[in-house]
Design an enzyme around this catalytic site. Sequence first.
Site, PDB file in Angstrom:
ATOM      1  N   SER A   1      11.248 -17.722  11.644  1.00  0.00           N
ATOM      2  CA  SER A   1       9.856 -17.664  12.089  1.00  0.00           C
ATOM      3  C   SER A   1       9.035 -16.943  11.035  1.00  0.00           C
ATOM      4  O   SER A   1       9.439 -15.884  10.556  1.00  0.00           O
ATOM      5  CB  SER A   1       9.749 -16.911  13.415  1.00  0.00           C
ATOM      6  OG  SER A   1       8.398 -16.663  13.721  1.00  0.00           O
ATOM      7  N   ARG A   2       7.893 -17.533  10.664  1.00  0.00           N
ATOM      8  CA  ARG A   2       7.022 -16.887   9.682  1.00  0.00           C
ATOM      9  C   ARG A   2       5.923 -16.071  10.366  1.00  0.00           C
ATOM     10  O   ARG A   2       5.016 -15.608   9.710  1.00  0.00           O
ATOM     11  CB  ARG A   2       6.407 -17.951   8.756  1.00  0.00           C
ATOM     12  CG  ARG A   2       7.448 -18.695   7.948  1.00  0.00           C
ATOM     13  CD  ARG A   2       6.840 -19.730   7.031  1.00  0.00           C
ATOM     14  NE  ARG A   2       7.883 -20.492   6.345  1.00  0.00           N
ATOM     15  CZ  ARG A   2       8.446 -21.592   6.802  1.00  0.00           C
ATOM     16  NH1 ARG A   2       8.067 -22.080   7.968  1.00  0.00           N
ATOM     17  NH2 ARG A   2       9.380 -22.213   6.123  1.00  0.00           N
ATOM     18  N   VAL A   3       6.010 -15.955  11.698  1.00  0.00           N
ATOM     19  CA  VAL A   3       5.020 -15.165  12.443  1.00  0.00           C
ATOM     20  C   VAL A   3       5.695 -13.965  13.085  1.00  0.00           C
ATOM     21  O   VAL A   3       5.177 -12.858  13.098  1.00  0.00           O
ATOM     22  CB  VAL A   3       4.316 -16.036  13.505  1.00  0.00           C
ATOM     23  CG1 VAL A   3       3.381 -15.196  14.355  1.00  0.00           C
ATOM     24  CG2 VAL A   3       3.538 -17.147  12.829  1.00  0.00           C
TER      25      VAL A   3
END
Length: 523
Positions: A385-387
């Site tokens: 996940s890049r969040v």
Amino acid sequence: MASDTTLRPGEIKDILLREIEAADLHALDVEEVGSILEVKDGIARIYGLQKAMAGEMLEVHSSETGQTITALALNLEEDNIGAVVLGDYLQLKESDEVRRTGRVLEVPVGHALVGRVVDALGRPIDGAGDIVTEFTRKVESEAPGIIVREPVKEPLQTGIKSIDAMIPIGRGQRELIIGDRGTGKTAIAIDAIINQKGQGVFCVYVAIGQKASTVASVVAKLKEAGAMEYTIVVVASASDPAPMQYIAPYSGAAMAEYFMYNEGKPTLCVYDDLTKQAAAYRQLSLVLRRPPGREAFPGDVFYLHSRLLERAAKLSSDPKVVDGVNILKPGGSMTALPIIETQAGDVSAYIPTNVISITDVQIFLEVDLFYAGVRPAVNVGISVSRVGGSAQIKAMRGVAGRLRLDLAQYRELEAFASFASDLDAATKKQLERGARTVEILKQGQYAPMPVEQQVMILYAAANGFLDDVDVSALREWEKGFHEFMAAQFPQVGERIRTEKALSKETEADFKRAIDEYKKSVGK
């Protein structure tokens, strides 16, 4: 003597000029009419429409059946137009008339479509009567610019423990679900839709290139769960022409955009799956004689998916920011869940790498885990996940913070322990706790779990409260535990749900509840 009645050239000229001046040229209805040169494999070559635009809707009149079929102009060549036929191309033949509409492709949008099953052009296919809507929306539209967007900070709960804890999804994100055939990709998407019940989220499920029977079972499951009350199902099945499979995701996005832009509502769009859309687009492009590239896909296959997925966004809730940008109500969002099917787990193939580079998160489902009984079969190592924590409530962030690391260490130790005969006490303890964590993350299909229950069971696992419970008895223990908490300590779940955090008071109540439950079940 007979008189000369012939008109002189000057008089003829005067009469013609008077007639031309008196004529109302504006009343004339001028239209361009073209004709079909050839039809094959869903493509029509059309002659005579010099002013047609790329992406324009064309009306083809079938001389054989008398029906009017819509076509979409894609290739504008020097002496003809290459158009894709959005219907049964077998009804058309050479010399059939074609007319311009002057409009780009549009689909009906609005509340009338909610709860319905429609085709890629928004026409009902569920036998529940006509759909009457006030509004239409362009199938292809620009993605919102960076100024009107907001950072992703609001979670969109899927109800699946392993995803909400380790690979969280926020409103406005693009979260890729990727894996081999039969690993549970659609099941995750359907669970996410079912979990939006009562959240005010409008959902659009786009089925591309699937069997009609598979789509019917999905619709039946959504109805059974009461999810069709806020869901639109767009179908371009395997038996539909390739052009319908190509435009279906864009139509679904347009239907979701209505609620995002016009009503400021959160929406969820599932594209199941984009591999089949890419294959349909490849078929169209090759028949249109566009130059093939890698794996015979056309050069713009990346743009095919990027222009679709970039439409997902979290719009600013500040009316001043969105004023004058064709956004009627601020604060809406569109979350995209594209699905990609891999061959033998190859995530480095052309289409998978393209879509991975466009999306913010990828959930990788592994065949080996699936057949080992770990379902959902999420491979935590490849999934990313890049969040991260921005899309989680504080309570979940607290309990799931070290979960991913613990699981990764457990997988390494598990591989090492299979070769070792003697293990020290600390390693054994870590292996046992890891096995319990894996067991806790298993979840039944179509059974999404509220976030407060997820927080409670993950807290219990992470803090060693389950170390003395047999792994084989954990699923039953968990079920009884949630029932006990709802009956005896409802305030704990209520506080987590409303405060979105684990206060000291809530934690103390929770520990007391676990002790009481363990005494009641003798473990």
